[in-house]
Design a protein around this motif. Structure first.
Motif, PDB file in Angstrom:
ATOM      1  N   GLN A   1       0.802  -1.224   0.000  1.00  0.00           N
ATOM      2  CA  GLN A   1       0.000   0.000   0.000  1.00  0.00           C
ATOM      3  C   GLN A   1       0.839   1.280   0.000  1.00  0.00           C
ATOM      4  OE1 GLN A   1      -2.433  -0.389   3.479  1.00  0.00           O
ATOM      5  NE2 GLN A   1      -0.767   0.043   4.904  1.00  0.00           N
ATOM      6  N   GLU A   2       2.091   1.203   0.433  1.00  0.00           N
ATOM      7  CA  GLU A   2       2.949   2.388   0.449  1.00  0.00           C
ATOM      8  C   GLU A   2       3.701   2.594  -0.860  1.00  0.00           C
ATOM      9  OE1 GLU A   2       5.389   2.264   3.948  1.00  0.00           O
ATOM     10  OE2 GLU A   2       3.649   2.224   5.282  1.00  0.00           O
ATOM     11  N   ALA A   3       3.603   1.641  -1.767  1.00  0.00           N
ATOM     12  CA  ALA A   3       4.285   1.749  -3.067  1.00  0.00           C
ATOM     13  C   ALA A   3       3.499   2.667  -3.988  1.00  0.00           C
ATOM     14  CB  ALA A   3       4.420   0.368  -3.703  1.00  0.00           C
ATOM     15  N   ASP A   4       4.191   3.248  -4.929  1.00  0.00           N
ATOM     16  CA  ASP A   4       3.551   4.022  -5.990  1.00  0.00           C
ATOM     17  C   ASP A   4       2.887   2.997  -6.915  1.00  0.00           C
ATOM     18  OD1 ASP A   4       3.002   5.228  -8.487  1.00  0.00           O
ATOM     19  OD2 ASP A   4       4.658   6.631  -8.274  1.00  0.00           O
TER      20      ASP A   4
ATOM     21  N   ARG B   1       1.125   3.037  -9.670  1.00  0.00           N
ATOM     22  CA  ARG B   1       1.371   3.141 -11.117  1.00  0.00           C
ATOM     23  C   ARG B   1       2.783   2.678 -11.470  1.00  0.00           C
ATOM     24  NH1 ARG B   1      -1.169   8.170 -14.145  1.00  0.00           N
ATOM     25  NH2 ARG B   1      -2.875   7.279 -12.985  1.00  0.00           N
ATOM     26  N   ALA B   2       3.767   3.079 -10.688  1.00  0.00           N
ATOM     27  CA  ALA B   2       5.155   2.689 -10.959  1.00  0.00           C
ATOM     28  C   ALA B   2       5.361   1.197 -10.699  1.00  0.00           C
ATOM     29  CB  ALA B   2       6.110   3.507 -10.100  1.00  0.00           C
ATOM     30  N   ALA B   3       4.784   0.687  -9.616  1.00  0.00           N
ATOM     31  CA  ALA B   3       4.969  -0.727  -9.269  1.00  0.00           C
ATOM     32  C   ALA B   3       4.354  -1.634 -10.326  1.00  0.00           C
ATOM     33  CB  ALA B   3       4.363  -1.013  -7.895  1.00  0.00           C
ATOM     34  N   TYR B   4       3.112  -1.379 -10.701  1.00  0.00           N
ATOM     35  CA  TYR B   4       2.478  -2.234 -11.703  1.00  0.00           C
ATOM     36  C   TYR B   4       3.128  -2.019 -13.071  1.00  0.00           C
ATOM     37  CZ  TYR B   4      -0.907  -5.036 -14.125  1.00  0.00           C
ATOM     38  OH  TYR B   4      -1.479  -6.025 -14.882  1.00  0.00           O
ATOM     39  N   GLY B   5       3.510  -0.782 -13.337  1.00  0.00           N
ATOM     40  CA  GLY B   5       4.176  -0.486 -14.604  1.00  0.00           C
ATOM     41  C   GLY B   5       5.487  -1.240 -14.766  1.00  0.00           C
TER      42      GLY B   5
ATOM     43  N   VAL C   1      -1.966  -4.411  -0.929  1.00  0.00           N
ATOM     44  CA  VAL C   1      -1.958  -5.101   0.357  1.00  0.00           C
ATOM     45  C   VAL C   1      -1.246  -4.276   1.423  1.00  0.00           C
ATOM     46  CG1 VAL C   1      -2.082  -7.398  -0.702  1.00  0.00           C
ATOM     47  CG2 VAL C   1       0.148  -6.373  -0.218  1.00  0.00           C
ATOM     48  N   ALA C   2      -1.544  -4.586   2.699  1.00  0.00           N
ATOM     49  CA  ALA C   2      -0.947  -3.873   3.823  1.00  0.00           C
ATOM     50  C   ALA C   2       0.477  -4.328   4.116  1.00  0.00           C
ATOM     51  CB  ALA C   2      -1.816  -4.046   5.067  1.00  0.00           C
ATOM     52  N   GLY C   3       0.839  -5.531   3.689  1.00  0.00           N
ATOM     53  CA  GLY C   3       2.182  -6.027   3.941  1.00  0.00           C
ATOM     54  C   GLY C   3       2.484  -7.236   3.086  1.00  0.00           C
ATOM     55  N   LEU C   4       3.764  -7.520   2.950  1.00  0.00           N
ATOM     56  CA  LEU C   4       4.213  -8.660   2.153  1.00  0.00           C
ATOM     57  C   LEU C   4       5.090  -9.563   3.016  1.00  0.00           C
ATOM     58  CD1 LEU C   4       5.061  -6.674  -1.091  1.00  0.00           C
ATOM     59  CD2 LEU C   4       3.154  -8.248  -0.771  1.00  0.00           C
ATOM     60  N   GLY C   5       5.388 -10.744   2.534  1.00  0.00           N
ATOM     61  CA  GLY C   5       6.162 -11.719   3.291  1.00  0.00           C
ATOM     62  C   GLY C   5       7.584 -11.276   3.591  1.00  0.00           C
ATOM     63  N   VAL C   6       8.170 -10.479   2.711  1.00  0.00           N
ATOM     64  CA  VAL C   6       9.534  -9.987   2.911  1.00  0.00           C
ATOM     65  C   VAL C   6       9.447  -8.554   3.427  1.00  0.00           C
ATOM     66  CG1 VAL C   6      11.722  -9.434   1.775  1.00  0.00           C
ATOM     67  CG2 VAL C   6      10.420 -11.443   1.050  1.00  0.00           C
ATOM     68  N   PRO C   7       9.896  -8.320   4.665  1.00  0.00           N
ATOM     69  CA  PRO C   7       9.840  -6.961   5.221  1.00  0.00           C
ATOM     70  C   PRO C   7      10.547  -5.960   4.308  1.00  0.00           C
ATOM     71  CG  PRO C   7      10.417  -8.525   6.929  1.00  0.00           C
ATOM     72  CD  PRO C   7      10.472  -9.267   5.620  1.00  0.00           C
ATOM     73  N   GLY C   8       9.898  -4.856   4.025  1.00  0.00           N
ATOM     74  CA  GLY C   8      10.460  -3.821   3.175  1.00  0.00           C
ATOM     75  C   GLY C   8      10.169  -3.986   1.703  1.00  0.00           C
TER      76      GLY C   8
END
Length: 77
Positions: A27-30, A32-36, A56-63
């Motif tokens: 959720q903190e990622a840009d 448009r840039a991430a999917y792009g 999503v609020a979080g992923l399996g790998v921190p950061g």
């Protein structure tokens, strides 16, 4: 995407054998840039694979900001 390609090739498959992609974006990622960053690798000629994307609020790998998984189908004789 490079990791997915390597994993697929290790079992005799390739990106063109993928029938379904799941793209999870933090959720903190840009968005448009991430999917792009992955969208051009998901597309292909012919029947396109199913693509599911979720914020999503979080992923399996921190950061981590993005997580990608694939399901591939290969017909063997």
């Amino acid at each position: 995407m490079e990791n997915a390609r390597i994993a697929l090739e290790s079992v005799g498959a390739g990106l063109d054998d993928v029938i379904s992609w799941t793209v999870l974006i933090h959720q903190e990622a840009d968005l448009r840039a991430a999917y792009g960053a992955v969208a051009s690798r998901l597309a292909r000629e012919g029947a396109p694979p199913l693509v599911t994307a979720a914020l999503v609020a979080g992923l399996g790998v921190p950061g981590a900001l993005i997580e990608v998984s694939a399901v591939a189908a290969v017909v063997r004789d």
